[in-house]
Design a protein around this motif. Structure first.
Motif, PDB file in Angstrom:
ATOM      1  N   ALA A 281       0.843  -1.191   0.000  1.00 26.97           N
ATOM      2  CA  ALA A 281       0.000   0.000   0.000  1.00 26.97           C
ATOM      3  C   ALA A 281       0.884   1.249   0.000  1.00 26.97           C
ATOM      4  N   LYS A 282       0.469   2.264  -0.746  1.00 28.62           N
ATOM      5  CA  LYS A 282       1.270   3.486  -0.853  1.00 28.62           C
ATOM      6  C   LYS A 282       0.922   4.461   0.262  1.00 28.62           C
ATOM      7  N   PHE A 283       1.950   5.137   0.772  1.00 27.09           N
ATOM      8  CA  PHE A 283       1.782   6.164   1.789  1.00 27.09           C
ATOM      9  C   PHE A 283       2.003   7.528   1.154  1.00 27.09           C
ATOM     10  N   VAL A 284       1.006   8.404   1.281  1.00 27.01           N
ATOM     11  CA  VAL A 284       1.088   9.759   0.732  1.00 27.01           C
ATOM     12  C   VAL A 284       0.825  10.749   1.850  1.00 27.01           C
ATOM     13  N   GLN A 285       1.702  11.722   1.967  1.00 30.84           N
ATOM     14  CA  GLN A 285       1.611  12.723   3.026  1.00 30.84           C
ATOM     15  C   GLN A 285       1.534  14.107   2.397  1.00 30.84           C
ATOM     16  N   ILE A 286       0.530  14.884   2.832  1.00 32.93           N
ATOM     17  CA  ILE A 286       0.373  16.262   2.355  1.00 32.93           C
ATOM     18  C   ILE A 286       0.355  17.169   3.581  1.00 32.93           C
ATOM     19  N   HIS A 287       1.249  18.149   3.602  1.00 34.91           N
ATOM     20  CA  HIS A 287       1.435  18.950   4.816  1.00 34.91           C
ATOM     21  C   HIS A 287       1.804  20.385   4.447  1.00 34.91           C
ATOM     22  N   SER A 288       1.497  21.289   5.336  1.00 38.25           N
ATOM     23  CA  SER A 288       1.880  22.682   5.127  1.00 38.25           C
ATOM     24  C   SER A 288       3.188  22.991   5.858  1.00 38.25           C
ATOM     25  N   PHE A 289       4.049  23.759   5.194  1.00 35.01           N
ATOM     26  CA  PHE A 289       5.265  24.226   5.854  1.00 35.01           C
ATOM     27  C   PHE A 289       4.923  25.019   7.118  1.00 35.01           C
ATOM     28  N   ASN A 290       3.731  25.638   7.126  1.00 31.59           N
ATOM     29  CA  ASN A 290       3.330  26.526   8.223  1.00 31.59           C
ATOM     30  C   ASN A 290       2.119  25.983   8.973  1.00 31.59           C
ATOM     31  N   ASP A 291       2.042  24.667   9.107  1.00 31.13           N
ATOM     32  CA  ASP A 291       0.932  24.060   9.838  1.00 31.13           C
ATOM     33  C   ASP A 291       0.883  24.620  11.258  1.00 31.13           C
ATOM     34  N   THR A 292      -0.310  24.980  11.707  1.00 32.53           N
ATOM     35  CA  THR A 292      -0.467  25.641  13.000  1.00 32.53           C
ATOM     36  C   THR A 292      -0.627  24.671  14.163  1.00 32.53           C
ATOM     37  N   VAL A 293      -0.704  23.363  13.883  1.00 36.91           N
ATOM     38  CA  VAL A 293      -0.933  22.375  14.939  1.00 36.91           C
ATOM     39  C   VAL A 293       0.177  21.333  14.991  1.00 36.91           C
ATOM     40  N   ILE A 294       0.472  20.706  13.873  1.00 31.75           N
ATOM     41  CA  ILE A 294       1.519  19.677  13.793  1.00 31.75           C
ATOM     42  C   ILE A 294       2.642  20.229  12.927  1.00 31.75           C
ATOM     43  N   SER A 295       3.811  20.352  13.487  1.00 29.96           N
ATOM     44  CA  SER A 295       4.901  21.014  12.776  1.00 29.96           C
ATOM     45  C   SER A 295       5.335  20.239  11.546  1.00 29.96           C
ATOM     46  N   HIS A 296       5.899  20.959  10.589  1.00 34.75           N
ATOM     47  CA  HIS A 296       6.409  20.327   9.380  1.00 34.75           C
ATOM     48  C   HIS A 296       7.578  19.405   9.699  1.00 34.75           C
ATOM     49  N   ASP A 297       8.370  19.741  10.712  1.00 32.99           N
ATOM     50  CA  ASP A 297       9.478  18.884  11.117  1.00 32.99           C
ATOM     51  C   ASP A 297       8.974  17.514  11.572  1.00 32.99           C
ATOM     52  N   GLN A 298       7.865  17.505  12.319  1.00 37.36           N
ATOM     53  CA  GLN A 298       7.286  16.233  12.742  1.00 37.36           C
ATOM     54  C   GLN A 298       6.854  15.412  11.533  1.00 37.36           C
ATOM     55  N   ALA A 299       6.236  16.085  10.571  1.00 36.16           N
ATOM     56  CA  ALA A 299       5.795  15.396   9.361  1.00 36.16           C
ATOM     57  C   ALA A 299       6.981  14.810   8.600  1.00 36.16           C
ATOM     58  N   LEU A 300       8.078  15.561   8.531  1.00 38.43           N
ATOM     59  CA  LEU A 300       9.271  15.078   7.835  1.00 38.43           C
ATOM     60  C   LEU A 300       9.851  13.834   8.514  1.00 38.43           C
ATOM     61  N   ARG A 301       9.836  13.817   9.849  1.00 35.45           N
ATOM     62  CA  ARG A 301      10.363  12.652  10.555  1.00 35.45           C
ATOM     63  C   ARG A 301       9.524  11.410  10.268  1.00 35.45           C
ATOM     64  N   THR A 302       8.224  11.608  10.199  1.00 34.59           N
ATOM     65  CA  THR A 302       7.351  10.481   9.868  1.00 34.59           C
ATOM     66  C   THR A 302       7.595  10.002   8.438  1.00 34.59           C
ATOM     67  N   PHE A 303       7.705  10.936   7.519  1.00 31.03           N
ATOM     68  CA  PHE A 303       7.910  10.549   6.119  1.00 31.03           C
ATOM     69  C   PHE A 303       9.232   9.813   5.937  1.00 31.03           C
ATOM     70  N   ALA A 304      10.251  10.202   6.697  1.00 29.70           N
ATOM     71  CA  ALA A 304      11.555   9.540   6.590  1.00 29.70           C
ATOM     72  C   ALA A 304      11.472   8.076   7.008  1.00 29.70           C
ATOM     73  N   LEU A 305      10.561   7.749   7.922  1.00 28.10           N
ATOM     74  CA  LEU A 305      10.411   6.373   8.390  1.00 28.10           C
ATOM     75  C   LEU A 305       9.591   5.515   7.428  1.00 28.10           C
ATOM     76  N   ALA A 306       8.766   6.154   6.612  1.00 29.80           N
ATOM     77  CA  ALA A 306       7.892   5.412   5.702  1.00 29.80           C
ATOM     78  C   ALA A 306       8.707   4.672   4.647  1.00 29.80           C
ATOM     79  N   ARG A 307       8.195   3.520   4.224  1.00 27.77           N
ATOM     80  CA  ARG A 307       8.841   2.723   3.190  1.00 27.77           C
ATOM     81  C   ARG A 307       8.232   3.049   1.835  1.00 27.77           C
TER      82      ARG A 307
END
Length: 339
Positions: A281-307
């Motif tokens: 199954a494919k993992f797709v992540q869409i995020h804002s650089f300026n997200d007001t709740v979950i930081s973009h850095d957090q999103a990047l860490r998650t994406f780095a772990l995805a296969r």
């Protein structure tokens, strides 16, 4: 760590309980024995009933906890459920008051999941006999009705959506869920994942939906649940998450690492735990650089772990959740996943 409401907290820290209301009015009871109780006795009984009601609301908000659980968590923290039975549901076509200008078909579904009747809105694109389908999970605090804005956009792209009510309106309490986990009872988050799995089963049974082309999409905390559901349901072709990220429990602090039960539970609700089992199954992540709740850095860490296969897209709005600028990426990836 992000809670469902977007506030930062550590696992097993204090998280406010959501306000609950049973929605039931007290009924009058008349004894059949003809014996009239004294006024102090009646008052005492009434007070005790109120205490029981308050206790039930605080400690059993979903109506599911408190029964023996039918789930397992591995030593590594991976959640599993037994095989699910064929879904039981009812369907009723209703007026589309959310997008009356469209020609979509809107239906209200009710299906059984973990001892509760769950309602969901099924949106079918106009003039479609076999649409690819999406389970659509709103973020915490967002109802299935409010999520119809995104459902309409997906319908315009040609996708049927099933948007369920989430227990406790998608809000979670990690401390309380951990107490259920330690007691061998089912945490609310596990029940919510199971509800998403049952929703995917129900969607596959709809005659207007192609059961071979199904995926799941979630916003914010709904995205976290969506990753778990996709990893646990191999029939789903992919998962798209908007404005979400894992909890980062793979980098647990020493206190968490020294408590095996806390470690297993925290890993079991973290989407970052499930990336090894998510493919193909494919993992797709869409995020804002300026997200007001979950930081973009957090999103990047998650994406780095995805296969692989995986993809990430970024927008610039200072907001949280779906925005119109995400539409081209959403349309592109859905076409690839559900081709």
């Amino acid at each position: 760590m992000q809670t469902a409401s977007g506030r930062n907290c550590n696992f097993f820290g204090r998280v406010p309980l959501s306000r609950q209301n049973s929605g039931k009015k007290a009924s009058k009871y008349k004894a059949s024995s003809g014996i009239k109780a004294s006024k102090p006795t009646v008052l005492l009984l009434g007070f005790l009933l109120i205490l029981v009601g308050v206790f039930g609301i605080l400690y059993n908000p979903s109506g599911s906890a408190g029964a023996e659980a039918s789930w397992e968590v591995s030593e590594a923290g991976t959640l599993t459920f037994p095989d699910r039975e064929e879904p039981v549901f009812s369907v009723q076509e209703i007026e589309d008051t959310y997008a009356p200008e469209n020609s979509d078909t809107l239906k209200l579904l009710s299906f059984e999941s973990r001892g509760q009747k769950t309602q969901a809105l099924l949106r079918i694109p106009a003039n479609s006999s076999s649409s690819p389908g999406l389970v659509l999970l709103p973020g915490a605090g967002i109802s299935k009705e409010v999520e119809q804005g995104l459902a309409v956009e997906l319908s315009k792209m040609g996708y049927a959506t099933l948007t369920p009510d989430q227990r406790n309106l998608g809000s979670i309490n990690i401390d309380r869920d951990f107490e259920f986990f330690k007691a061998g009872l089912e945490p609310l988050e596990y029940t919510m994942v199971y509800d998403a799995l049952k929703a995917s089963d129900v969607l596959a049974f709809q005659p207007e939906v192609d059961p071979e082309r199904l995926a799941i999409l979630g916003e914010s905390n709904g995205g976290r649940l969506a990753v778990l559901a996709c990893a646990l349901n191999p029939s789903l072709k992919g998962v798209i998450v908007i404005s979400t990220a894992g909890y980062g429990t793979e980098n647990s602090d020493s206190a968490l690492a020294n408590d095996s039960e806390a470690y297993r539970f925290s890993r079991s609700i973290d989407p970052n735990t499930y990336f090894e089992t998510l493919p193909p199954a494919k993992f797709v992540q869409i995020h804002s650089f300026n997200d007001t709740v979950i930081s973009h850095d957090q999103a990047l860490r998650t994406f780095a772990l995805a296969r692989e296969p995986k993809a990430m897209y970024n927008v610039t709005e200072e907001t949280h959740g779906y925005t119109a600028s995400m539409r081209p990426y959403l349309e592109k990836e859905l076409a690839l996943i559900l081709k």
